[in-house]
Design an enzyme around this catalytic site. Structure first.
Site, PDB file in Angstrom:
ATOM      1  N   ARG A 164       0.848  -1.198  -0.038  1.00 56.73           N
ATOM      2  CA  ARG A 164       0.168  -0.061   0.044  1.00 56.73           C
ATOM      3  C   ARG A 164       0.781   1.405   0.119  1.00 56.73           C
ATOM      4  O   ARG A 164       0.393   2.319   0.656  1.00 56.73           O
ATOM      5  CB  ARG A 164      -0.976   0.015   1.297  1.00 56.73           C
ATOM      6  CG  ARG A 164      -1.844  -1.280   1.227  1.00 56.73           C
ATOM      7  CD  ARG A 164      -3.213  -1.015   0.222  1.00 56.73           C
ATOM      8  NE  ARG A 164      -4.086  -1.914   0.169  1.00 56.73           N
ATOM      9  CZ  ARG A 164      -4.168  -3.278  -0.036  1.00 56.73           C
ATOM     10  NH1 ARG A 164      -3.112  -3.490  -0.546  1.00 56.73           N
ATOM     11  NH2 ARG A 164      -5.280  -3.858   0.191  1.00 56.73           N
ATOM     12  N   SER A 238     -10.788  -0.950   3.297  1.00 58.49           N
ATOM     13  CA  SER A 238      -9.948  -0.996   4.576  1.00 58.49           C
ATOM     14  C   SER A 238      -9.348   0.467   5.051  1.00 58.49           C
ATOM     15  O   SER A 238      -8.769   1.257   4.342  1.00 58.49           O
ATOM     16  CB  SER A 238      -8.540  -1.831   4.462  1.00 58.49           C
ATOM     17  OG  SER A 238      -8.868  -3.148   3.900  1.00 58.49           O
ATOM     18  N   GLU A 334      -4.782   3.613   6.393  1.00 55.19           N
ATOM     19  CA  GLU A 334      -4.483   3.548   5.213  1.00 55.19           C
ATOM     20  C   GLU A 334      -5.067   4.642   4.397  1.00 55.19           C
ATOM     21  O   GLU A 334      -4.500   4.919   3.280  1.00 55.19           O
ATOM     22  CB  GLU A 334      -4.908   2.219   4.566  1.00 55.19           C
ATOM     23  CG  GLU A 334      -4.659   1.771   3.212  1.00 55.19           C
ATOM     24  CD  GLU A 334      -5.445   0.975   2.311  1.00 55.19           C
ATOM     25  OE1 GLU A 334      -6.248   1.550   1.484  1.00 55.19           O
ATOM     26  OE2 GLU A 334      -5.514  -0.166   2.715  1.00 55.19           O
TER      27      GLU A 334
END
Ligand code: EPU
Length: 338
Positions: A164, A238, A334
């Site tokens: 990520r 997420s 995130e």
């Protein structure tokens, strides 16, 4: 020159569906639009926010700068032997591109079915799901430099992909705009069905030799069953990253929590399942006011209707605090917080 609008609501441009406004707002339909926009030095000096699908974003306040919504369209494919290079405009919807590839029997993207967001945003956080990351199918992307107006084609190495992560979230943050992305796919089905849930669902369906479409269907089915649909319940997928800790720290944790869900990584590190950590702190499915964690996946925070960005943010802070005090592990958000 692309049209600049003033005081625009961003509610429909973020999948969390929170209310916030942009001081200025513009839509970009071509690289020329970008060149024209930034030839006016005013737009180089104001704060900017580049939006794709708005699916990895939490707006906690009005944005006092220029919101640039990427709308560059187009998908082209070039076949060479059993490889196919696909080039897609930054403003294409990610899943439309995946469906185009699945429909043409181009293999590589199927595990990334139904991820919300746009093509141009996909390299920024190196999107990933079910055993595949963007970097596995990525060839290059066109990168517009805001200060010089130059366009450079970045290969995989220049993008510095990590979990990520990419150079676009780090040293190039705020300095560039991705205008298109090239993918390197195969016309031979080289499927990745190693992720447990995919194998389970394929056997449940009695499929022994899956096609590209089978894998895409199964992934879509798993996502729909676990994750809330942002068109009905606001969310950004997420909300946290899965934390990565050292083997030494992991051994200590495992002695206190023997059933801790984890995945061993190279370089003596271990990835923990943030969803599991959150669930064990009793946050799964919890609702506070208009916000909460999703009942089937605690890693996803949701807006049940009229939550504000600040409410969601404060809720996430409580989760971070609880996970820290129970496990000594720090969860990192995130999503991009504005
Ligand atoms: N788990 C729990 N409780 C939960 C959620 C998960 O115990 O509430 C456990 C599961 O039982 C499983 C493990 O955690 O053993 C992993 O769960 P899952 O397969 O759902 O994947 P994840 O690690 O929670 C990541 C990505 C998702 C991606 C899935 C599938 C991150 C931050 N998230 O989630 O990506 O769809 O894997 O590959 O890496 C996103 O980034 O927006 C996203 C949805």
């Amino acid at each position: 020159m692309p049209q600049i609008l003033e005081n625009i609501s961003l509610k429909k441009y973020n999948t969390f569906g929170v209310e916030a406004s942009a001081r200025w707002y513009t839509e970009i339909n071509s690289e020329t639009d970008l060149e024209m926009l930034f030839s006016d030095k005013k737009w180089q000096t104001v704060e900017r926010l580049v939006l794709g699908g708005g699916s990895n974003l939490l707006l906690t306040k009005d944005f006092e700068g220029l919101v640039i919504r990427m709308n560059i369209k187009g998908i082209e494919s070039t076949l060479t032997g059993d490889r196919v290079i696909i080039e897609a405009g930054a403003g294409e919807v990610w899943n439309n591109l995946v469906m185009y590839c699945v429909g043409n029997d181009f293999a590589g993207m199927e595990n990334l079915s139904l991820i919300p967001g746009s093509v141009g945003a996909s390299p920024i956080q190196n999107i990933g799901a079910y055993g595949v990351e963007l970097k596995d199918v990525f060839k290059s992307c066109r990168v517009f430099f805001i200060d010089t107006g130059e366009i450079e084609e970045f290969d995989k190495e220049q993008c510095e992909f990590g979990y990520r992560e990419s150079v676009f979230k780090n040293s190039l943050k705020g300095k560039v705009v991705i205008t298109s992305v090239k993918f390197d796919l195969s016309t031979k089905a080289e499927l990745n069905i190693s992720y447990g849930a995919i194998g389970d669902e394929l056997s449940r369906r009695g499929i022994a030799e899956p096609t590209i479409k089978d894998v895409s269907d199964v992934v879509s089915h798993i996502r729909v069953s676990k994750l809330p649909d942002p068109s009905t319940i606001g969310n950004s997928g997420s909300f946290f990253k899965n934390p990565i800790i050292s083997e030494v720290e992991f051994k200590q944790l495992k002695s206190s929590f023997p059933d801790i869900v984890h995945f061993c990584l190279p370089n003596s590190t271990v990835k923990l399942a943030a969803g599991w950590l959150i669930e064990k702190c009793d946050w799964k499915g919890k609702k506070v006011g208009e916000t909460g964690t999703w009942k089937n996946q605690a890693l996803v925070l949701v807006n049940y209707g009229n939550a504000t960005g600040t409410e969601v943010y404060d809720f996430s802070t409580q989760i971070i605090d609880d996970v820290k005090s129970k496990f000594g592990v720090t969860l990192e958000r995130e999503v991009n917080i504005i």
